[in-house]
Design a protein around this motif. Structure first.
Motif, PDB file in Angstrom:
ATOM      1  N   VAL A   1       0.823  -1.208   0.000  1.00  0.00           N
ATOM      2  CA  VAL A   1       0.000   0.000   0.000  1.00  0.00           C
ATOM      3  C   VAL A   1       0.855   1.255   0.000  1.00  0.00           C
ATOM      4  CG1 VAL A   1      -1.761   1.287   1.267  1.00  0.00           C
ATOM      5  CG2 VAL A   1      -1.905  -1.202   1.115  1.00  0.00           C
ATOM      6  N   TYR A   2       1.862   1.303   0.865  1.00  0.00           N
ATOM      7  CA  TYR A   2       2.654   2.518   1.017  1.00  0.00           C
ATOM      8  C   TYR A   2       3.959   2.496   0.214  1.00  0.00           C
ATOM      9  CZ  TYR A   2      -0.490   3.541   4.894  1.00  0.00           C
ATOM     10  OH  TYR A   2      -1.603   3.795   5.665  1.00  0.00           O
TER      11      TYR A   2
ATOM     12  N   VAL B   1      -3.443   4.625  -4.050  1.00  0.00           N
ATOM     13  CA  VAL B   1      -3.899   4.667  -2.662  1.00  0.00           C
ATOM     14  C   VAL B   1      -4.085   6.113  -2.243  1.00  0.00           C
ATOM     15  CG1 VAL B   1      -1.559   4.685  -1.713  1.00  0.00           C
ATOM     16  CG2 VAL B   1      -3.447   3.836  -0.322  1.00  0.00           C
ATOM     17  N   LEU B   2      -5.123   6.349  -1.445  1.00  0.00           N
ATOM     18  CA  LEU B   2      -5.384   7.653  -0.859  1.00  0.00           C
ATOM     19  C   LEU B   2      -5.171   7.568   0.642  1.00  0.00           C
ATOM     20  CD1 LEU B   2      -8.603   8.973  -2.660  1.00  0.00           C
ATOM     21  CD2 LEU B   2      -6.348  10.028  -2.688  1.00  0.00           C
TER      22      LEU B   2
ATOM     23  N   ALA C   1      -5.491  12.803   0.729  1.00  0.00           N
ATOM     24  CA  ALA C   1      -4.371  13.194  -0.117  1.00  0.00           C
ATOM     25  C   ALA C   1      -3.714  11.962  -0.702  1.00  0.00           C
ATOM     26  CB  ALA C   1      -3.339  14.010   0.680  1.00  0.00           C
ATOM     27  N   THR C   2      -3.050  12.162  -1.827  1.00  0.00           N
ATOM     28  CA  THR C   2      -2.178  11.128  -2.359  1.00  0.00           C
ATOM     29  C   THR C   2      -0.884  11.130  -1.559  1.00  0.00           C
ATOM     30  OG1 THR C   2      -1.208  12.638  -3.978  1.00  0.00           O
ATOM     31  CG2 THR C   2      -3.186  11.420  -4.652  1.00  0.00           C
ATOM     32  N   ARG C   3      -0.055  10.098  -1.762  1.00  0.00           N
ATOM     33  CA  ARG C   3       1.217  10.061  -1.033  1.00  0.00           C
ATOM     34  C   ARG C   3       2.081  11.260  -1.384  1.00  0.00           C
ATOM     35  NH1 ARG C   3       1.606   4.099  -1.823  1.00  0.00           N
ATOM     36  NH2 ARG C   3       2.826   4.524  -3.669  1.00  0.00           N
TER      37      ARG C   3
ATOM     38  N   MET D   1       8.155  10.058   3.442  1.00  0.00           N
ATOM     39  CA  MET D   1       6.818   9.653   3.866  1.00  0.00           C
ATOM     40  C   MET D   1       6.676   8.144   3.901  1.00  0.00           C
ATOM     41  SD  MET D   1       4.903  12.166   4.631  1.00  0.00           S
ATOM     42  CE  MET D   1       3.371  11.269   4.590  1.00  0.00           C
ATOM     43  N   THR D   2       7.384   7.447   3.014  1.00  0.00           N
ATOM     44  CA  THR D   2       7.240   5.993   2.920  1.00  0.00           C
ATOM     45  C   THR D   2       8.404   5.248   3.523  1.00  0.00           C
ATOM     46  OG1 THR D   2       8.283   5.977   0.744  1.00  0.00           O
ATOM     47  CG2 THR D   2       5.904   6.228   0.805  1.00  0.00           C
TER      48      THR D   2
END
Length: 630
Positions: free
Chosen positions: A20-21, A525-526, A607-609, A623-624
């Motif tokens: 997902v991330y 993914v949101l 938000a998107t990533r 972020m990831t």
């Protein structure tokens, strides 16, 4: 990202982070066989272990194939050397999801010492201990980095319980038939697919459109594939794509009948139907005797005086009607006869009321005529949390528990929830819970075969009943789901494990305290996040409409609580009080487009990533937790 655990939750969490991330993950597990020294297992073995779970999860969620596989470590004990080998000193976040609280606490203290800037996500069952530990670890991180701007990095500590995080999804599955949910300030949100414009489905209220799904009839993309979904479209784009499928965000609510709440005891709980009819017959007899006395009296006695004399005759405290007309004497004898009939009825009412109050201190019985409720099997650790969630939604519940000392019985007694004590595999137990008139069945016992047997019996009683089962074995759950779906195509059946439902919440916590959850949309993914307006030029001083950036982020709600509070993942809401009520959510979802965002405000955004990374001023790889390409 580093994940340390010893059960299915660790593997599920690693899969969630990677698929997902898009994060790079190091998974630390105990040795499969005999104890060996910590070793790095080859990438092929890591792919075999994690890759299969990622592929299956991606197919179910509609997400693309994950990135290259990552490392898998095997270690008997989480020592400083093992943590260093796992890369904790340079990791973005560490999740400790062992089943043993002591192991998680000891490792968290060591990890905070090795890397004060590390985000920690800890699995604990003891809530009170978790609150103290979270405060201590956050204070240790602040003291270890003096003079550093707290917004430069996120060294937060989040304490979670798999039972608390799985409860909202199980409750949503019972109400709305889905487990794709996000929780915000005690409010359960779900992502639902819609085809064309139309109202929200029953049990939900639509908030906004999150995405337009891919259009199969569109022109192929340059690479030959079908163009992907449009995330966070504006109103014009939504109107132009009215014929396309869309993903909307809805609140999960319940509009069916509610159980009586409050401290008052309804008459139906005190007296049975036969006693109520007996009292009604006696009252009718007294009125008939009073009317007859009024009509047979020569001077036409007043109605109230006639009733008064009849009641005196009823209790045999009036003067004998000697020397009076025969009609008066006959009425007095009939009144005495009715008084004799009243004595056993009063005695039975007293005994029944005492029995009701005596049983009220233990558990309540399902009320007569109850329908449209949720039958909850099992009041253990998971069942107790789910019961609290269902009552927060004002959903009538009937619990079934075989252990008279189960931990959830105290909560059921306080919330005045009916409970049937007995084994669900025995004859008549589910009938006593009125499963034939129920809205759905939640089988949450710790035995897979018991849950399956209850589900099959409920299916035989009502083939269209919504059934949600808690099954530990994934292969067994898949086989059960496919079989029941084939045998009952018109019914809703869900089979979930706690690790499957809890992994998204743990993964969101590892991404930072702002992340409330993730919603997969086809291959993208949101993220749903809580953001402080202060320090973000894209939000502060702008209206809600001006702060909306299509394809990047969108403001969904405003936190009406205390200003300037640090965004955190909403902790599980406290159980309702004795009246069955809970604290109302602090989030305002119907925001006027012209509302100007103030620096002291806190908002919930989708938000998107990449959009969230731009909004927070981070690079997407921070972020990831991924390593930027060379």
């Amino acid at each position: 990202m580093v994940v340390c655990g010893d059960d299915a939750l660790a593997r599920r969490l690693a899969t969630e982070l990677r698929s997902v991330y898009g994060s790079h993950v190091t998974l630390v597990l105990p040795p499969a066989g005999r104890s060996v020294s910590p070793t790095v297992v080859g990438r092929a073995r890591a792919s075999a272990l994690i890759g299969r779970m990622s592929a299956a999860m991606n197919r179910a969620a509609g997400i693309g194939e994950p990135a290259a596989s990552e490392r898998l470590l095997e270690a008997d004990e989480l020592t400083d050397e093992v943590l260093a080998d796992a890369g904790v000193e340079r990791a973005a976040a560490l999740a400790l999801v062992h089943d043993d609280d002591e192991t998680n606490i000891r490792t968290a203290l060591a990890a905070r010492r090795l890397n004060p800037r590390l985000r920690l996500v800890i699995r604990l069952y003891n809530r009170r201990l978790g609150q103290y530990l979270e405060a201590v670890l956050d204070q240790a991180a602040a003291l270890a980095t003096p003079g550093t701007d707290p917004r430069a990095f996120d060294a937060s500590t989040t304490i979670l319980s798999d039972a608390d995080t799985a409860a909202p999804a199980l409750a949503a599955a019972a109400v709305a038939g889905t487990s794709k949910v996000v929780e915000a300030e005690g409010l359960i949100l779900r992502a639902a697919e819609r085809t064309g414009p139309g109202p929200a489905a029953p049990g939900g209220s639509e908030i906004c459109t999150l995405a337009l799904l891919s259009d199969p009839s569109a022109e192929p993309a340059p690479d030959g594939g079908v163009p992907g979904p449009q995330l966070l479209p504006d109103e014009e784009t939504v109107a132009a794509g009215a014929a396309r499928g869309r993903v909307v965000l809805e609140t999960v609510s319940y509009s069916g009948p509610n159980l009586p709440s409050g401290r008052s005891v309804p008459l139906g709980y005190l007296l049975s139907r036969r006693l109520r009819w007996s009292f009604a017959g006696l009252v009718a007899a007294v009125l008939a005797l009073a009317i007859a006395a009024m009509l047979t009296t020569s001077d036409r006695d007043y109605p109230l005086h006639a009733v008064y004399l009849t009641v005196l005759d009823l209790f045999s405290i009036n003067e004998p009607a000697t020397g009076e007309p025969a009609a008066r004497q006959i009425l007095q004898l009939l009144s005495g006869l009715v008084g004799l009939l009243l004595l056993p009825v009063l005695f039975a009412a007293v005994l029944e009321a005492l029995g009701t109050f005596r049983s009220g201190s233990a558990v309540r019985r399902p009320p007569r005529g109850l329908s449209g409720h949720v039958v909850l099997l099992g009041l253990g650790k998971i069942g107790t949390r789910v019961l609290a969630r269902l009552r927060e939604l004002d959903i009538p519940v009937v619990c079934v528990e075989s252990d008279p000392d189960a931990r959830g019985l105290a909560l059921a007694r306080r919330l005045r929830v009916p409970v049937v004590l007995g084994d669900v595999t025995q004859e008549g137990v589910l009938e006593a819970a009125k499963v034939h008139r129920a809205h759905s069945l939640l089988a949450l016992t710790s035995v897979d075969t018991t849950n399956l047997e209850a589900a099959l019996y409920a299916r035989s009683v009502d083939p269209t009943l919504r059934v949600v089962m808690r099954l530990y074995d994934d292969d067994f759950a898949t086989a059960v789901y496919r079989t029941l779906r084939t045998a009952h195509p018109r019914a809703t059946t869900r089979s979930r494990s706690v690790s499957y439902l809890a992994a998204p919440a743990f993964a969101g916590a590892m991404m930072g305290r702002q992340i409330l959850g993730a919603i997969p949309v086809e291959r993208r993914v949101l993220l749903i996040a809580a953001v402080e307006v202060a320090g973000h030029a894209q939000l502060a001083g702008r209206t809600v409409a001006e702060a909306f950036r299509p394809g990047a982020w969108r403001v969904l709600a405003l936190d009406t609580g205390s200003a300037g509070a640090t965004p955190t993942i909403p902790a599980p809401a406290p159980p309702p009080d004795a009246r069955g009520t809970a604290t109302p959510p602090r989030l305002l979802w119907e925001l006027h487009p012209g509302y100007v965002l103030r620096p002291e405000d806190r908002v919930v955004v989708a938000a998107t990533r990449r959009g969230l990374a731009d909004l927070l001023g981070h690079r997407p790889d921070t972020m990831t937790g991924a390593t930027p390409p060379h």
